[in-house]
Motif scaffolding. Sequence first.
Motif, mmCIF file in Angstrom:
data_model
loop_
_atom_site.group_PDB
_atom_site.id
_atom_site.type_symbol
_atom_site.label_atom_id
_atom_site.label_comp_id
_atom_site.label_asym_id
_atom_site.label_seq_id
_atom_site.Cartn_x
_atom_site.Cartn_y
_atom_site.Cartn_z
ATOM 1 N N ALA A 47 -79.145 5.234 -44.594
ATOM 2 C CA ALA A 47 -80.255 4.592 -44.694
ATOM 3 C C ALA A 47 -80.843 3.159 -45.254
ATOM 4 O O ALA A 47 -81.313 3.618 -46.631
ATOM 5 N N ALA A 48 -81.167 1.604 -44.917
ATOM 6 C CA ALA A 48 -82.181 1.529 -45.813
ATOM 7 C C ALA A 48 -81.659 1.175 -47.259
ATOM 8 O O ALA A 48 -82.044 1.745 -48.321
ATOM 9 N N VAL A 49 -80.517 1.002 -47.438
ATOM 10 C CA VAL A 49 -79.900 0.298 -48.830
ATOM 11 C C VAL A 49 -80.512 -0.730 -49.056
ATOM 12 O O VAL A 49 -79.613 -1.427 -48.999
ATOM 13 N N ARG A 96 -76.047 0.146 -53.417
ATOM 14 C CA ARG A 96 -76.314 1.847 -53.040
ATOM 15 C C ARG A 96 -76.330 1.912 -54.080
ATOM 16 O O ARG A 96 -78.186 2.584 -54.853
ATOM 17 N N GLU A 131 -91.216 8.713 -44.397
ATOM 18 C CA GLU A 131 -89.474 8.840 -43.842
ATOM 19 C C GLU A 131 -90.282 9.362 -42.632
ATOM 20 O O GLU A 131 -89.381 9.013 -41.581
ATOM 21 N N VAL A 150 -80.466 10.951 -46.970
ATOM 22 C CA VAL A 150 -81.164 9.555 -47.850
ATOM 23 C C VAL A 150 -81.365 9.256 -48.787
ATOM 24 O O VAL A 150 -81.158 8.489 -49.828
ATOM 25 N N ARG A 154 -79.177 8.000 -51.928
ATOM 26 C CA ARG A 154 -78.934 6.637 -52.896
ATOM 27 C C ARG A 154 -79.067 7.130 -53.976
ATOM 28 O O ARG A 154 -79.083 7.056 -55.208
ATOM 29 N N HIS A 184 -87.689 4.942 -43.250
ATOM 30 C CA HIS A 184 -86.419 5.271 -43.390
ATOM 31 C C HIS A 184 -85.575 4.616 -44.242
ATOM 32 O O HIS A 184 -84.610 3.998 -44.464
ATOM 33 N N GLY A 185 -85.679 5.688 -45.233
ATOM 34 C CA GLY A 185 -84.455 5.234 -46.604
ATOM 35 C C GLY A 185 -85.655 5.175 -48.593
ATOM 36 O O GLY A 185 -86.740 5.307 -47.990
#
Length: 372
Positions: A47-49, A96, A131, A150, A154, A184-185
């Motif tokens: 998620a959300a990189v 990432r 989150e 997540v 990351r 989210h991430g």
Amino acid sequence: MSAVPGPAAGDAGDTAPGAAAGDAAPGGAVSAAGDASDASAGDPADAAVPDAPAGAGRTGADALRGTGMTGADAPSGATAGMTGPPAPEAAAHGPRYALGHGPQATGPDLLPADRLLDPGSPELDRLLTSEYEGSGHRTAHAAALTLIAVYAGRVTAAAVLQWALDGRVPDLRAENVLVRPSGHGIGGVWLRRNRMLTGAATAARPATAARPGAGSAEVTPAPPCGHVHASAGDRTSATCPACFRAATLPLLHRAVLDDHLLPFADALHRRTRAGLRQLRGGVAHGCATALCASQADPDELALRWDEFSATAPGGIGHLGEVAQVRRPDGTPRLVYLRRTCCLYYTSAEAVRCASCCLTGRAERLRAYAAGT
């Protein structure tokens, strides 16, 4: 006041709603009450990189190259950072793995990772709330289970991949890390000090093979590890890459797991009562994603995962498995199959993640091969 609801009465346990007691068997699909869809979503660990954070340096190598450590900086048993030509850097494998450092590693939007290990800290509440709201979860313990995946996929990914590439371990202990929440991430990762950690027994860098015309290589007596090592023209003793990785693996376990991800899982367990085994399953998922998401050779990555997980603390080696699939174009891909549930299907997106243990193993492999 926090937007995240307090923990429900009792422990959330290690099962998803609708699953049998214990984790769902990876070989068979289990229907879950309230599951809105059987479609596969991207893994929460993906998620959300974002792109490389501001201050990450001019190149990926800048963001990971160690500057050396003093004895005061080093953890117990560590010595000065390694020197010599840099090996391929983890940051070259995608955003990432990008790490910011230097003057930009300040600001009210950055959370010290060591404060996240305190279950009552406002920093943990802020990250969990981010989150919870970003995913649209209905319970705090479900948000915690998604968050741990997540986060592990990351924040500490660069350390896991760098070790797999060349045995070096970037300092991603919680005390040296700051993170930026991003719904989210995780929106970015910064280092207080840009350095590599090494153990006392691993001060020598692995030597490259002697080039033709650069002096003959002589075979030295086999060391206790059983490998045959070659020393080049300067006749200095060389450490083979396999032995170097084996020597630095305990340092990686300590920096990433013992001093960071496992205490973070404990804090989320105490804060939300999410099941500890499920939380550690998210740790395993994130660490595996650090390898699976890279551009390195899948065969080598599978071997590195086996090495990493075989002696990893927290029992994370038993909480999932890696497998290889072939994409539609025929290229191989390493994927991770979970044995614990992150409850992402209870989020606003209402879909199972691609590695969900509630989906049968064969179906997950087919979905991964199709490029999901």
